[in-house]
Each structure stands twice: as C-alpha cells, then as structure tokens.
Write a protein that holds these residues in place. Sequence first.
Motif, PDB file in Angstrom:
ATOM      1  N   THR A  36       0.978  -0.856   0.112  1.00 48.12           N
ATOM      2  CA  THR A  36       0.179  -0.132  -0.045  1.00 48.12           C
ATOM      3  C   THR A  36       0.973   0.939   0.050  1.00 48.12           C
ATOM      4  O   THR A  36       2.294   1.603   0.596  1.00 48.12           O
ATOM      5  N   ASP A  37       0.502   2.349   0.070  1.00 46.17           N
ATOM      6  CA  ASP A  37       1.107   3.332  -0.296  1.00 46.17           C
ATOM      7  C   ASP A  37       1.040   4.116   0.668  1.00 46.17           C
ATOM      8  O   ASP A  37       1.890   5.156   0.742  1.00 46.17           O
ATOM      9  N   GLY A  38       0.354   3.795   1.786  1.00 43.62           N
ATOM     10  CA  GLY A  38      -0.572   4.632   3.219  1.00 43.62           C
ATOM     11  C   GLY A  38      -0.763   5.777   2.791  1.00 43.62           C
ATOM     12  O   GLY A  38      -1.039   6.563   4.109  1.00 43.62           O
ATOM     13  N   SER A  44      -5.319  -0.987  -1.088  1.00 45.41           N
ATOM     14  CA  SER A  44      -3.613  -1.597  -1.670  1.00 45.41           C
ATOM     15  C   SER A  44      -3.556  -1.551  -2.772  1.00 45.41           C
ATOM     16  O   SER A  44      -4.671  -0.400  -3.083  1.00 45.41           O
ATOM     17  N   ASP A  45      -2.219  -1.430  -3.325  1.00 44.65           N
ATOM     18  CA  ASP A  45      -2.014  -0.915  -4.487  1.00 44.65           C
ATOM     19  C   ASP A  45      -2.386  -1.482  -5.616  1.00 44.65           C
ATOM     20  O   ASP A  45      -2.758  -0.698  -6.858  1.00 44.65           O
ATOM     21  N   LEU A  46      -2.786  -2.815  -5.712  1.00 47.49           N
ATOM     22  CA  LEU A  46      -3.264  -3.468  -6.290  1.00 47.49           C
ATOM     23  C   LEU A  46      -4.401  -3.251  -7.148  1.00 47.49           C
ATOM     24  O   LEU A  46      -4.921  -2.828  -7.985  1.00 47.49           O
ATOM     25  N   ALA A  51      -5.711  -4.098 -10.529  1.00 50.71           N
ATOM     26  CA  ALA A  51      -5.357  -5.531 -10.700  1.00 50.71           C
ATOM     27  C   ALA A  51      -5.374  -7.329  -9.545  1.00 50.71           C
ATOM     28  O   ALA A  51      -6.020  -6.164  -8.574  1.00 50.71           O
ATOM     29  N   ALA A  52      -5.218  -7.922 -10.144  1.00 51.12           N
ATOM     30  CA  ALA A  52      -5.871  -9.381  -8.600  1.00 51.12           C
ATOM     31  C   ALA A  52      -4.853  -9.733  -7.618  1.00 51.12           C
ATOM     32  O   ALA A  52      -4.644  -9.293  -6.816  1.00 51.12           O
ATOM     33  N   GLU A  56      -1.062 -10.965 -12.485  1.00 52.58           N
ATOM     34  CA  GLU A  56      -1.377 -10.475 -13.384  1.00 52.58           C
ATOM     35  C   GLU A  56      -0.939  -9.405 -14.360  1.00 52.58           C
ATOM     36  O   GLU A  56      -0.715  -9.258 -15.001  1.00 52.58           O
ATOM     37  N   VAL A  57      -0.208  -8.129 -13.084  1.00 54.14           N
ATOM     38  CA  VAL A  57       0.201  -7.550 -13.231  1.00 54.14           C
ATOM     39  C   VAL A  57       1.980  -7.761 -14.654  1.00 54.14           C
ATOM     40  O   VAL A  57       1.351  -6.828 -15.327  1.00 54.14           O
ATOM     41  N   ASP A  58       2.670  -8.649 -13.868  1.00 53.27           N
ATOM     42  CA  ASP A  58       3.502  -9.468 -14.536  1.00 53.27           C
ATOM     43  C   ASP A  58       3.487  -9.415 -15.787  1.00 53.27           C
ATOM     44  O   ASP A  58       4.065  -9.327 -16.867  1.00 53.27           O
ATOM     45  N   ILE A  59       1.905 -10.344 -16.409  1.00 52.85           N
ATOM     46  CA  ILE A  59       1.990 -10.809 -17.414  1.00 52.85           C
ATOM     47  C   ILE A  59       0.886 -10.019 -18.602  1.00 52.85           C
ATOM     48  O   ILE A  59       1.805  -9.916 -19.315  1.00 52.85           O
ATOM     49  N   ILE A  60       0.397  -8.735 -17.636  1.00 49.97           N
ATOM     50  CA  ILE A  60      -0.163  -7.953 -18.645  1.00 49.97           C
ATOM     51  C   ILE A  60       0.989  -6.526 -19.571  1.00 49.97           C
ATOM     52  O   ILE A  60       0.944  -6.713 -20.384  1.00 49.97           O
TER      53      ILE A  60
END
Length: 107
Positions: A36-38, A44-46, A51-52, A56-60
């Motif tokens: 999280t960026d706080g 959460s950052d996701l 993204a879940a 998933e982020v890496d795949i994209i």
Amino acid sequence: NLWKTEVYALARYLAAELTNKQQSKALLACVAATPTDGLGITNSDLEQIGAASYEEVDIILMDMLKNGKKSIYKNHKVVQRNRNSAFKRINPYNIPREEITNLPFFK
C-alpha cells in the motif's frame, strides 16, 4: 529491473537461505504484507492499479513488451500507470536485468 513476482521469489529464496530464523520470518512477513502507498486511498496498491495480483500485473506488462500496440492489454489501467510512471525507472545505477536473472535460483 526485476518483475514483482521475481522480487518475491528472490525474497523467499533468501529467507530460506538465512540461518537466523528471526530475519527469515521478517523477510517472509514483508512478502506477505499487503502493498500500500500508505495514503489510505484504497486498501492496496493492486486496487489502485486495477489488478487482482502482481502475477496479473507482470503478465499484462510482459504482453505489452512482447506485442506492443497489438497487445490485448494496451488500454488496461496497469499499462497506463506504467507509462505514466516510466520516468521513475530511469536510473543510472540499475543493475542490468540479465546480470540478476543469470543467478542460479532463476534457472
């Protein structure tokens, strides 16, 4: 210059290699923590990047690198955020990805 999933894999590898159990436990707790960026905008950052999971982020992002404008993800929020934050990844002190991924535990 590593994918987030590679960073997590490296952390798990290092934790397994540590003889100090407290250090190992602390490192694994970092991997398990919700990023999280706080700022409290979202849980959460996701959530912020749409993204879940970081897998998933890496795949994209990998698909975007491979297929460019032909990618099915070209308009995805992850891709837009990646483009908008590109300046943050320009660092003259980065270790080339190839040097890192040639380490034995990436084989």
